[in-house]
Design a protein around this motif. Structure first.
Motif, short mmCIF file in Angstrom:
data_model
loop_
_atom_site.label_atom_id
_atom_site.label_comp_id
_atom_site.label_asym_id
_atom_site.label_seq_id
_atom_site.Cartn_x
_atom_site.Cartn_y
_atom_site.Cartn_z
N ALA A 181 -5.19 10.88 -9.42
CA ALA A 181 -5.12 9.88 -10.49
C ALA A 181 -5.79 8.58 -10.05
CB ALA A 181 -3.66 9.64 -10.87
N LEU A 199 -8.25 8.46 -7.98
CA LEU A 199 -9.68 8.76 -8.04
C LEU A 199 -10.18 8.77 -9.48
CD1 LEU A 199 -9.79 11.61 -5.38
CD2 LEU A 199 -10.98 9.45 -5.20
N SER A 200 -9.25 8.77 -10.43
CA SER A 200 -9.65 8.67 -11.84
C SER A 200 -9.65 7.22 -12.29
CB SER A 200 -8.70 9.48 -12.72
OG SER A 200 -8.73 10.82 -12.34
N GLY A 201 -9.53 6.32 -11.35
CA GLY A 201 -9.60 4.91 -11.67
C GLY A 201 -8.30 4.32 -12.20
#
Lengths: 294, 339, 331
Positions: free
Chosen positions: A193, A195-197
Motif C-alpha cells: 500500500a 508502494l501505491s503512494g
C-alpha cells in the motif's frame, strides 16, 4: 478447497453465516445470544413506547399502585416496593438506559481506541510511546475509582457518568488496537500500500482498521457486560440517576434495607443485572471461540 | 544482576506512574467547579473562613499554577491531603489512617478466601474436566463473576440471616475495647495482645464483607487456574510423567499443579484490584468503617479532598501490588525478564 | 559503474544500519548496538535486464531491497532511479513508485485478506496515476489478464485463491502501473515446485512484454540462474562478487560464492565446480561482524591482511567484480 462442495456456492455472506453457524453450535452461546436479544428487544420496545406515548408496562414505574410492599404475585409479577410501586414495571422501564450505556460507552471507546491505537501502531515512534505511557497511568487505576473521581469533578447524572465511563474505557481499546495494528503493520500488504503512494492515514482506514476490527469486536462483545456492571455500581452509589427514576443498581441500593422484610425487592433488580452480564459474557465467549476456530 | 536491573526498572516505572497520578489529581483539583480552595476543603469551604485562609497559605493557592503544583507535591509528600468536610473538617490524612486498616483487613481476608475458593474449584474443574462437576463449577463462577458485589452481599445476607445471625454495621462489637495499634490492623493487634474477645468479634464482623468480595472475585482465578492446568496437562513434560507409569492423580497433583501455579501470580494483581474496588460496595452494604465507606460518604457530601485522597491511596495500593506481582513473577519465571 | 547510461537503478555505497535497542531503557543507558544489515553496497541494474542478489538468509538482501524501495530510510549512500537521485525525500514517493514496484515473498501476507483482488490491483493505479475509476478498472483487468487470470477473479477475496494465484495477483498489482523496475523479493520461495516454475515463466514473459527490469532477491541459485542476466553475491551486508550470471555460476571466484554454488543442488553433478572449498562456522552476527573481510573467519585462504582490511569490490576481468585479497588463488 476444490473438493469442498460449499466452495462453489456464492460466498457473498459466507463470513457472517459461517460465524453464526459456529456460534449456534454451542449451547452456551445460544443462551447468551437469547438473553442479549431479549434485553435488546425489551429496551427497544420500552424506548419506542415512551417515544410514541404508548403504555405497554402493566403499571407506571413511579406511581403508587398498592399499599406498601406486596410479595410477588400474578398481579404484581415481582411484587411491589416499600412505596407501593410495581417492581416489574420499574425494572423493565430501566432497561433502555442500562443497555444503551453499555453500547454507547463501548462504542465510543472502540472508535477512539481504534483510531488512536491503530495510528500509533503503524506510525510508531514518539507518538506511540506517549500513548502507551498514557494508557499505563490509566491502567494503574481501577476504572471504578477513576470514574468516581471524574464524577466528583463533572458532577452526578446519567450523561456525566457515561462521559466518565468513556474517559476510563478507551485506553484498553487503544492498547488492543495498537497491538493488533502492530501485527498488521508487519504484513507485506501494508508495504504494498505504501508502494501505491498511500500515507499513514489511508493505510489506517483502508487496511489496518478493517483487519483489526474483528478481534476488537469480539473483545467489545465481552466488554458490554462489564460496562453494565460498572455502571450499575455507579447507580448503586447514587451517582447516575436520582429518585424516583428507576435503575437496577439504584434499586438494589434503595431496597437493601428491606432484605429481611421484603427480600424480593433487592433480589430481582440484582438478578436482572447478573442475567444481562452473563448473557453478554456467554455471547462474547461464543463469538471468541467461533472466531478462533475459523 | 539481571533480576536487580529488572526490579529497578519496574520500580522507576511505578514511581513515574504514581507521579502521573499525582499530576492528574492536581489537574482535576483545578477542574473542580468553583474555587480551588474547594479542592482542599470541599463545598462548605465558605463556612470555614479561618481554615480557608490557612489552607490557601499552606498550598499557595494565590500563586501561579507551577508554584501551586510545587507546593501540591511538597504537601502530598508530607502527607497533607486537605480537610474532610464529611468528617467535620478533620485532616484527610487522619481519616485515612483510621479507615485504611479496616479496608486492608477486608482485602486480606477476602484475598485468602478468593485464593482458597478459586484454586480449589479451578483444580477440581480441571481434574474432572468435562464432567457435570466441571460444568456446575462453570455455572457457579460465571454467575458469581457476572454479579455486582453488592448484589452478592444482598444474597448472602438473605441466605445466611436465616441460618446465622451475623451482625454488621461495625468492624467489631462496639462495646469491646479495641486493641492498641501494633501492626495497625485491629484483628491482628488483638491477637498479639491476647484480646481474644475483640479478635473473635473482629473475625465475625469481617467474615461477610470478605466472603462477599471473594465470591465476586474467585471466578477470575478459577477460570485461569482451570485453563492453565489443562494446558500444562497437554505438555510433553506431563506426557513423559504419564509414560513413566505414574498414576493420573499423582501426575496431576505432583507435576501439573506446581507448574500451573506460576501463571496464577500474574492474575493476583488483578485480583487485588478487584478486591480493593469491591470494598467500596461491601463496606457500604455492611456498614464496615473502612476507606470504601468513607469514599461513599465523601461522594454524597461532595467532599473533594476525601475523594482525591482515597483515589490516591487506592492507586498506591494497586501500583504496589502490580510491582510486587511483577517482581514475584520475574523470580518465578526468569524468561519474562528478557521481554 | 559511473554513468547511468542504460542503468535503471544505481546505488552508491548504500548503507542501512539498525539500532538494536529493546524498548525504553529507563534505568540503564546501555550502549545501543548497531546492526549493519547493509554495509556499503554499490549496484547497478541495466534496463531490461535481471540482476539477481543472492545470499543466505540474514545477509541483508531483503533489507537492501526494502531500502531501495524507500520502505526504510537509508543510513548512508545514494540511490538513483533512471538517473534521478531518490533517497532522502529528494523525489516524491509517488514519482518513485510509478517507476519502481515490488513483489513480496509471502503471497499470504502480500494481499490484504479483507480486500477484493481487483481493489488490491487497482491500488497503485489509484494512488499513483490520475486515472478515472473506469480507466483504473480497465487497467486492472488488463493487468489481471497479463498474469493469466480472468476478470472473474476481480471480485474474489484472497482466501478464495491458491498460493500461486495470490502471487500472480501480487505480480499483477506490481505491473499495473507499468513500472520500469520490479523488485522481486524471493517471489517463488513460498510456493510449491510446480507453481514456482509457472511463476518464473510468467516473470520471463512479462519482462519481454513490458520491457521490465528485475532486481531478484533470492537464496536459490537455480532460480537466479533461470531468471537472471547478472548475479551479485551478498555476504554480511557487502557484495562479494558481481558478474554475468552464467560466468559467476560456472566460474565463481570469491571463496564464499564457490561454497554457495557448490552447496546448491545442481541437476548435473559433473558440472559442479571442481574447486571445492570447505568452510567452517556460521554466518557472522550482523551486530559484531568480524573485522576486515567479514568472511575471513570461515575462509580457507584467509591471511593476516584479511582480518584487517575489508577488500573492495574490484574488476578482475572485464565485467567480473570480486572482493577478495587473494582472488588469484581461485583462478
Amino acid at each position: 478447497m476444490e473438493s469442498d462442495k460449499t466452495a462453489t456456492k456464492p460466498r457473498k455472506s459466507g463470513r457472517v453465516t459461517g460465524a453464526l453457524r459456529a456460534l449456534t453450535r454451542n449451547k452456551e452461546s445460544i443462551f447468551g445470544l437469547a438473553i442479549v436479544v431479549s434485553f435488546l428487544l425489551i429496551a427497544a420496545v420500552v424506548e419506542l413506547s415512551t417515544l410514541l406515548n404508548v403504555t405497554i408496562l402493566p403499571y407506571s414505574p413511579t406511581a403508587e399502585v398498592a399499599p406498601g410492599a406486596l410479595p410477588p404475585s400474578l398481579k404484581y409479577l415481582f411484587g411491589t416496593d416499600n412505596l407501593g410501586r410495581d417492581l416489574f414495571s420499574r425494572i423493565v422501564s430501566a432497561t433502555p438506559y442500562d443497555i444503551a450505556i453499555g453500547y454507547i460507552v463501548v462504542g465510543s471507546a472502540f472508535v477512539i481506541g481504534a483510531l488512536l491505537g491503530g495510528y500509533a501502531g503503524i506510525r510508531g515512534g514518539i507518538l506511540d510511546e506517549i500513548l502507551m505511557r498514557f494508557t499505563d497511568v490509566f491502567f494503574a487505576l481501577p476504572v471504578l475509582v477513576l470514574a468516581l473521581v471524574i464524577a466528583a469533578v463533572l458532577g452526578t447524572g446519567v450523561t456525566n457518568m457515561a462521559i466518565a465511563l468513556m474517559i476510563v474505557w478507551w485506553p484498553a481499546y487503544a492498547r488492543l488496537a495498537r497491538g493488533e495494528a502492530l501485527k498488521v503493520a508487519h504484513q507485506n500488504y501494508i508495504e504494498a500500500a505504501r508502494l501505491s503512494g498511500n500515507g499513514h492515514r489511508k493505510i489506517l482506514f483502508r487496511h489496518v482498521l478493517p483487519n483489526i476490527s474483528g478481534t476488537m469486536l469480539v473483545y467489545a462483545t465481552l466488554d458490554i457486560g462489564t460496562v453494565i456492571l460498572v455502571y450499575s455500581g455507579l447507580t448503586y452509589l447514587g451517582l447516575a440517576v436520582h429518585p424516583p427514576t428507576p435503575d437496577w443498581g439504584e434499586m438494589v441500593s434503595d431496597y437493601h434495607s428491606y432484605i429481611l422484610s421484603a427480600p424480593w425487592l433487592a433480589l430481582f433488580p440484582g438478578l436482572v443485572i447478573s442475567l444481562g452480564v452473563i448473557g453478554f459474557s456467554l455471547l462474547g465467549d461464543g463469538v471468541k471461540d467461533a472466531q478462533e476456530t475459523r | 544482576m539481571n533480576l536487580l536491573r529488572f526490579v529497578l526498572r519496574r520500580m522507576v516505572f511505578a514511581v513515574l506512574v504514581l507521579a502521573s497520578v499525582l499530576t492528574i489529581t492536581f489537574v482535576l483539583s483545578h477542574l473542580i467547579p468553583g474555587d480551588v480552595i474547594q479542592a482542599w476543603l470541599g463545598k462548605e469551604a465558605a463556612t470555614q473562613p479561618k481554615l480557608a485562609a490557612l489552607t490557601a497559605a499552606k498550598y499557595h493557592l494565590n500563586d501561579s499554577i507551577p508554584v501551586q503544583y510545587y507546593y501540591y507535591l511538597v504537601n502530598m509528600l508530607q502527607g497533607n491531603l486537605g480537610y474532610s468536610p464529611s468528617r467535620g473538617f478533620q485532616p484527610v490524612t487522619s481519616v485515612i489512617a483510621q479507615t485504611l486498616p479496616y479496608t486492608l483487613q477486608i482485602v486480606f481476608f477476602a484475598f485468602i478466601m478468593t485464593i482458597a475458593i478459586g484454586v480449589v474449584l479451578g483444580v477440581v474443574a480441571a481434574r474432572y474436566n468435562g464432567t457435570v462437576l466441571d460444568k456446575g463449577i462453570r455455572i457457579f463462577y460465571l454467575g458469581a463473576y457476572s454479579s455486582p458485589p453488592y448484589f452478592i452481599g444482598v444474597v448472602l445476607l438473605i441466605v445466611l440471616s436465616f441460618v446465622l445471625n451475623i451482625p454488621s454495621g461495625y468492624a467489631a462489637n462496639p462495646n469491646l475495647t479495641p486493641p492498641t495499634a501494633i501492626t495497625g490492623l485491629p484483628i491482628f493487634d488483638s491477637l498479639i495482645e491476647g484480646n481474644f474477645a475483640y479478635f473473635e468479634s473482629g473475625l465475625v464482623y469481617v467474615f461477610l464483607p470478605a466472603l462477599t468480595l471473594a465470591v465476586a472475585t474467585f471466578g477470575l482465578l478459577t477460570r485461569v487456574a482451570r485453563s492453565s492446568l489443562l494446558e500444562v496437562m497437554q505438555t510433553d513434560y506431563i506426557r513423559t510423567a504419564r509414560a513413566k507409569g505414574l498414576d493420573e492423580g499423582s501426575v496431576f497433583y505432583r507435576h501439573a499443579l506446581p507448574n500451573a501455579a506460576v501463571s496464577l501470580i500474574t492474575i493476583s494483581s488483578l485480583l487485588v484490584t478487584f478486591l480493593v474496588t469491591g470494598t467500596i460496595f461491601v463496606e457500604d452494604l455492611f456498614g464496615y468503617p473502612g476507606m470504601g465507606l468513607y469514599v461513599v460518604k465523601a461522594l454524597a457530601g461532595t467532599d473533594y479532598p476525601g475523594i482525591m485522597a482515597t483515589t490516591l491511596v487506592f492507586a498506591i495500593i494497586i501500583i504496589t501490588t502490580n510491582l510486587a506481582a511483577d517482581i514475584l513473577y520475574a523470580i518465578a519465571d526468569p524468561q519474562i525478564r528478557l521481554g | 559503474m559511473k554513468d547511468d547510461d542504460g542503468m535503471v537503478l544505481r546505488t552508491v555505497d548504500l548503507k542501512k544500519h539498525f539500532r538494536a535497542s529493546k524498548g525504553l531503557n529507563l534505568s540503564s543507558r546501555s550502549k545501543t548496538q548497531v546492526v549493519r544489515a547493509v554495509d556499503g553496497v554499490s549496484l547497478s541494474i541495466p534496463a531490461g535486464k535481471t540482476v539477481a542478489v543472492v545470499g543466505e538468509s540474514g545477509c541483508g538482501k531483503t533489507t537492501l531491497a526494502r531500502t531501495i524501495a524507500l520502505l526504510t530510510e537509508p543510513s548512508g549512500g545514494e540511490i538513483y532511479l533512471d538517473g534521478q537521485r531518490i533517497d532522502g525525500g529528494r523525489e516524491s514517493h509517488r514519482e518513485v513508485y510509478r517507476k519502481l514496484q515490488m513483489v513480496f515473498q509471502d503471497p499470504d501476507s502480500s494481499l490484504d485478506p479483507q480486500m477484493k483482488v481487483g481493489n488490491s490491483i487497482s491500488q497503485p493505479l489509484k494512488g499513483l496515476t490520475g486515472m478515472s475509476d473506469r480507466e483504473v478498472r480497465k487497467a486492472a483487468v488488463e493487468s489481471l489478464e497479463a498474469v493469466g487470470m480472468s476478470e472473474d477473479y476481480f471480485d474474489r477475496l484472497p482466501r478464495q485463491l491458491s498460493g500461486g494465484q495470490k502471487q500472480r495477483v501480487a505480480v499483477a498489482r506490481a505491473i499495473s502501473t507499468h513500472p520500469r523496475l520490479l523488485i522481486l523479493d524471493e517471489p517463488t520461495s513460498a510456493l510449491d515446485a510446480s507453481v514456482q516454475a509457472q511463476i518464473l515463466r510468467l516473470l520471463v514473459d512479462l519482462q519481454k512484454k513490458y520491457s521490465l527490469s528485475y532486481m531478484l532477491i533470492t537464496h536459490n541459485i537455480a532460480v537466479a540462474g533461470y531468471l537472471s542476466d547478472m548475479m551479485a553475491v551478498m555476504y554480511a551486508g557487502n557484495l562479494v562478487e558481481y558478474g554475468p550470471c552464467s560466468d559467476v555460476m560456472s566460474r565463481p571466484r570469491h571463496p564464499y560464492t564457490i561454497t554457495l554454488i557448490n552447496s546448491a543442488p545442481v541437476p548435473d553433478p559433473w558440472k559442479r565446480n571442481l574447486l571445492s572449498v570447505n568452510i567452517k562456522g556460521e554466518v557472522p552476527s550482523a551486530i559484531n561482524p568480524p573485522s576486515g573481510c567479514k568472511f575471513h573467519p570461515r575462509c580457507p585462504y584467509a591471511q593476516a591482511v584479511c582480518s584487517e582490511v575489508n577488500p573492495p569490490l574490484e574488476e578482475i576481468t572485464p565485467g567480473r567484480w570480486v572482493a577478495c585479497h587473494f582472488v588469484e588463488k581461485t583462478a
